[in-house]
Design an enzyme around this catalytic site. Structure first.
Site, PDB file in Angstrom:
ATOM      1  N   ASN A 147       0.870  -1.157  -0.067  1.00 13.11           N
ATOM      2  CA  ASN A 147       0.112   0.014  -0.034  1.00 13.11           C
ATOM      3  C   ASN A 147       0.821   1.473   0.012  1.00 13.11           C
ATOM      4  OD1 ASN A 147       0.712  -0.492   2.694  1.00 13.11           O
ATOM      5  ND2 ASN A 147      -1.032   0.657   3.264  1.00 13.11           N
ATOM      6  N   GLU A 245       4.402  -4.471  12.469  1.00 18.14           N
ATOM      7  CA  GLU A 245       3.582  -3.201  12.335  1.00 18.14           C
ATOM      8  C   GLU A 245       2.514  -3.824  11.431  1.00 18.14           C
ATOM      9  OE1 GLU A 245       4.103  -0.404  13.204  1.00 18.14           O
ATOM     10  OE2 GLU A 245       6.359  -0.158  13.781  1.00 18.14           O
ATOM     11  N   CYS A 279      -2.902   1.999   6.649  1.00 20.20           N
ATOM     12  CA  CYS A 279      -3.141   1.308   7.834  1.00 20.20           C
ATOM     13  C   CYS A 279      -3.698   2.201   9.015  1.00 20.20           C
ATOM     14  CB  CYS A 279      -1.833   0.897   8.552  1.00 20.20           C
ATOM     15  SG  CYS A 279      -0.300   1.992   8.424  1.00 20.20           S
ATOM     16  N   GLU A 455       8.896   1.668  15.136  1.00 21.44           N
ATOM     17  CA  GLU A 455       9.879   2.252  13.987  1.00 21.44           C
ATOM     18  C   GLU A 455       9.779   3.567  14.337  1.00 21.44           C
ATOM     19  OE1 GLU A 455       8.097   0.188  10.552  1.00 21.44           O
ATOM     20  OE2 GLU A 455      10.148  -0.644  10.324  1.00 21.44           O
TER      21      GLU A 455
HETATM   22  P1  NAD Z   1      -0.031  -9.104   3.966  1.00 25.75           P
HETATM   23  O1  NAD Z   1       0.157  -9.714   5.446  1.00 25.75           O
HETATM   24  O2  NAD Z   1      -0.707  -9.983   2.807  1.00 25.75           O
HETATM   25  O3  NAD Z   1       1.710  -8.991   3.096  1.00 25.75           O
HETATM   26  C1  NAD Z   1       2.601  -8.397   3.612  1.00 25.75           C
HETATM   27  C2  NAD Z   1       3.917  -8.953   3.068  1.00 25.75           C
HETATM   28  O4  NAD Z   1       4.168 -10.056   3.816  1.00 25.75           O
HETATM   29  C3  NAD Z   1       4.010  -9.160   1.730  1.00 25.75           C
HETATM   30  O5  NAD Z   1       5.229  -8.854   1.259  1.00 25.75           O
HETATM   31  C4  NAD Z   1       3.805 -10.791   1.510  1.00 25.75           C
HETATM   32  O6  NAD Z   1       4.409 -11.303   0.431  1.00 25.75           O
HETATM   33  C5  NAD Z   1       4.531 -11.197   2.804  1.00 25.75           C
HETATM   34  N1  NAD Z   1       3.840 -12.497   3.217  1.00 25.75           N
HETATM   35  C6  NAD Z   1       2.652 -13.026   3.061  1.00 25.75           C
HETATM   36  N2  NAD Z   1       2.955 -14.513   3.716  1.00 25.75           N
HETATM   37  C7  NAD Z   1       4.062 -14.516   4.064  1.00 25.75           C
HETATM   38  C8  NAD Z   1       4.484 -15.615   4.636  1.00 25.75           C
HETATM   39  N3  NAD Z   1       4.037 -16.767   4.938  1.00 25.75           N
HETATM   40  N4  NAD Z   1       5.896 -15.462   5.262  1.00 25.75           N
HETATM   41  C9  NAD Z   1       6.417 -14.477   5.037  1.00 25.75           C
HETATM   42  N5  NAD Z   1       6.090 -13.195   4.356  1.00 25.75           N
HETATM   43  C10 NAD Z   1       4.803 -13.293   4.135  1.00 25.75           C
HETATM   44  O7  NAD Z   1      -0.585  -7.521   3.802  1.00 25.75           O
HETATM   45  P2  NAD Z   1      -0.574  -6.721   2.584  1.00 25.75           P
HETATM   46  O8  NAD Z   1      -2.196  -7.139   1.986  1.00 25.75           O
HETATM   47  O9  NAD Z   1       0.369  -6.508   1.604  1.00 25.75           O
HETATM   48  O10 NAD Z   1      -0.890  -5.227   3.258  1.00 25.75           O
HETATM   49  C11 NAD Z   1      -1.903  -4.590   3.901  1.00 25.75           C
HETATM   50  C12 NAD Z   1      -1.993  -4.691   5.445  1.00 25.75           C
HETATM   51  O11 NAD Z   1      -0.777  -4.007   5.910  1.00 25.75           O
HETATM   52  C13 NAD Z   1      -3.132  -4.228   6.033  1.00 25.75           C
HETATM   53  O12 NAD Z   1      -3.649  -4.848   7.167  1.00 25.75           O
HETATM   54  C14 NAD Z   1      -2.561  -2.826   6.726  1.00 25.75           C
HETATM   55  O13 NAD Z   1      -3.262  -2.272   7.442  1.00 25.75           O
HETATM   56  C15 NAD Z   1      -1.121  -3.166   7.092  1.00 25.75           C
HETATM   57  N6  NAD Z   1      -0.405  -2.183   7.068  1.00 25.75           N
HETATM   58  C16 NAD Z   1       0.551  -1.877   8.303  1.00 25.75           C
HETATM   59  C17 NAD Z   1       0.979  -0.739   8.434  1.00 25.75           C
HETATM   60  C18 NAD Z   1       1.672  -0.330   9.692  1.00 25.75           C
HETATM   61  O14 NAD Z   1       2.728   0.467   9.599  1.00 25.75           O
HETATM   62  N7  NAD Z   1       1.040  -0.977  10.741  1.00 25.75           N
HETATM   63  C19 NAD Z   1       1.493  -0.192   7.252  1.00 25.75           C
HETATM   64  C20 NAD Z   1       1.060  -0.346   6.078  1.00 25.75           C
HETATM   65  C21 NAD Z   1       0.197  -1.535   6.037  1.00 25.75           C
END
Ligand code: NAD
Length: 474
Positions: A147, A245, A279, A455
């Site tokens: 995102n 995060e 997020c 962070e």
């Molecule tokens: P996601 O958890 O599906 O994926 C995030 C990352 O994790 C990707 O690079 C993905 O390939 C990787 N991943 C997936 N499965 C994995 C596994 N088994 N082992 C290791 N890595 C793996 O999340 P998304 O759909 O990419 O992002 C959206 C989410 O992120 C939302 O919930 C959003 O709120 C959150 N987010 C949080 C913050 C924050 O700073 N707190 C910032 C941005 C987004």
């Protein structure tokens, strides 16, 4: 595009590639290598080889390099932003904001280099004196979502590198190309090979080998709650440090003493930024009785004026969602809110909207129930959900009625009200009369299901170093 490992740009060992789609057209806009375990091993080895020369540079030299990266990123902002819009969907001006934001993050870390210092304890009568060294951890791993990929990559790269660590970073397969462009610019700025490695590929095939690799000392993860839970479990087996995060379901409390029209306008712009895929987007607007009607009336008028379109068209206020999967989950949430009895008003479909693409009309949902199960979960899209609260005590109960605890905001002109609500809100960051602002100078992270660890701010020093004490007796 290719992966960045050591000082090379490479295909994956398997030779396979992943197609990246433009969310505005639903058609291919590029390809990246589909990495796997062997690529991760290669990248970790490159990061290990680069570690000692990098860790033993004076802090100021590492800081200086990050300044140079920031300068070149600013110069190339238009190019990186266009790649970001093409693969992620956001309007070009937001993509530029993000790239400039990443440059500012590198400047912050560059300027903080001298704060990463060792300590000294003299006059320990029975023991002599002590030196407390602050040492980098070694090879770190970072896993990021789609995102805000450039900004989130910068948080992790800046913190890891300025403290003397080397890094293997895995971007999301839904938006990896702008991060690869960022890496390439950093390399051209003079970053030595192997200090930053970027391996593209799926969570299972690249993420899992990275989090279970014995030479990786820390994983910094940003993404969804379920993935975070999995990562924490796997990383524990090799005693890694983990920063999580995760998602958010931020409340925005609007008190009775504000100008409802001005705050409703701010809420609309904040919630629709990045098409609601942030997020810390204000996902639940909790509005006190006295200002509720005026607040909602303004939003009802404005929702029909929101222009949706391709992010490269300057008239688009919001772009498409990133994927069909996100679109269907957002549409499903709106449908369920309507079923629960809330009033749903959809935005306008412009004649110029491309037929294909993952476009999702913005929705204003009013009269929501504060206990709604739908609103207790994160809605990652352009849904403006408004809940009426009798007073600030009820508002705070509704605000905390979720398993998330990332950000929250209070809108009031009364400092005593702001202080009381800020105290009671379960969140890692509370804004007053603003929301979603994350300058790198302040620590950021969640409580409850929104994660653990921080962070930015000075948290990076603890997060990316460990202390070693040497006690000397003569
Ligand atoms: P996601 O958890 O599906 O994926 C995030 C990352 O994790 C990707 O690079 C993905 O390939 C990787 N991943 C997936 N499965 C994995 C596994 N088994 N082992 C290791 N890595 C793996 O999340 P998304 O759909 O990419 O992002 C959206 C989410 O992120 C939302 O919930 C959003 O709120 C959150 N987010 C949080 C913050 C924050 O700073 N707190 C910032 C941005 C987004």
């Amino acid at each position: 595009m290719q992966m960045m490992i050591a000082d090379q740009f490479l295909e994956s060992v398997s030779g396979e590639r992943i197609q990246i789609n433009n969310p505005a057209t639903g058609t291919a806009c590029g390809e990246v290598p589909a990495g796997g375990g062997e690529d991760v091993d290669f990248a970790v080895q490159a990061a290990l080889d680069a570690f000692t020369p990098w860790a033993t540079l004076p802090n100021s030299r590492r800081g200086g390099l990050l300044y140079r990266c920031a300068e070149l990123i600013r110069r190339e902002a238009d190019r990186i932003a266009l790649i970001l819009t093409t693969e992620q969907g956001k309007p070009l001006r937001e993509a530029k904001d993000e790239v400039y934001g990443a440059a500012a993050v590198f400047e912050y870390y560059a300027g903080s280099a001298s704060l990463v210092s060792s300590g000294y304890a003299d006059r320990l009568p029975r023991y002599g004196y002590g030196i407390v060294q602050r040492r980098p951890l070694g090879v770190c791993g970072a896993i990021i979502p789609w995102n805000m990929p450039v900004l989130i990559a910068a948080w992790k790269i800046g913190a890891a590198l300025v403290t003397g660590n080397t890094l293997v970073l895995k971007p999301s397969s839904k938006a990896p190309m702008a991060v690869l462009a960022l890496g390439e610019v950093m390399k051209r700025s003079g970053l030595p090979g192997g200090v930053l490695n970027i391996v593209t590929g799926s969570g299972n095939l690249v993420g899992d080998p990275l989090i279970s690799h014995p030479e990786v000392k820390k994983i910094s993860f940003t993404g969804g709650m379920e993935t975070g839970r999995h990562i924490a479990g796997v990383a524990a087996r090799t005693m890694k440090r983990v920063t999580l995060e995760l998602g958010g379901n931020d409340p925005m409390i609007v008190c009775s003493d504000v100008d409802p029209v001005a705050v409703a306008e701010a809420a609309l712009l904040l919630r629709l930024y990045n098409c609601g895929q942030i997020c810390t987007s204000p996902k639940r607007l909790i509005v006190e009785d006295e200002v509720y009607e005026a607040f909602v009336t303004h939003l009802k008028r404005r929702i029909s004026e929101v222009v949706i379109g391709d992010g490269t068209d300057p008239s688009s206020m919001i772009g498409p969602l990133n994927s069909e999967e996100v679109r269907s989950s957002v549409e499903h949430a709106v449908w369920r809110l309507g079923d629960e009895g809330a009033e749903v008003i959809m935005g306008r479909i412009p004649d110029t909207l491309p037929r294909k693409g993952f476009f999702c009309l913005p929705a204003l949902v009013t009269g929501c129930d504060g206990d709604s199960p739908v609103l207790q979960e994160e809605i990652f899209g352009p849904v403006i959900a408004v809940i009426n609260a009798g007073d600030s005590d009820e508002a705070i109960d509704i605000a905390n009625n979720t398993r998330y605890g990332l950000g929250a905001s209070v809108w009031t002109q009364k400092i005593e009200v702001a202080e009381r609500l800020a105290e009671g809100l379960e969140a890692g960051i509370v804004w007053v009369n603003q929301h979603m602002k994350l300058p790198p100078e302040v620590p950021f992270g969640g409580v409850k299901g929104s994660g653990s660890g921080r962070e930015n701010g000075l948290a990076f020093i603890e997060g990316y170093t460990e202390e070693k004490t040497i006690l000397i007796s003569r």
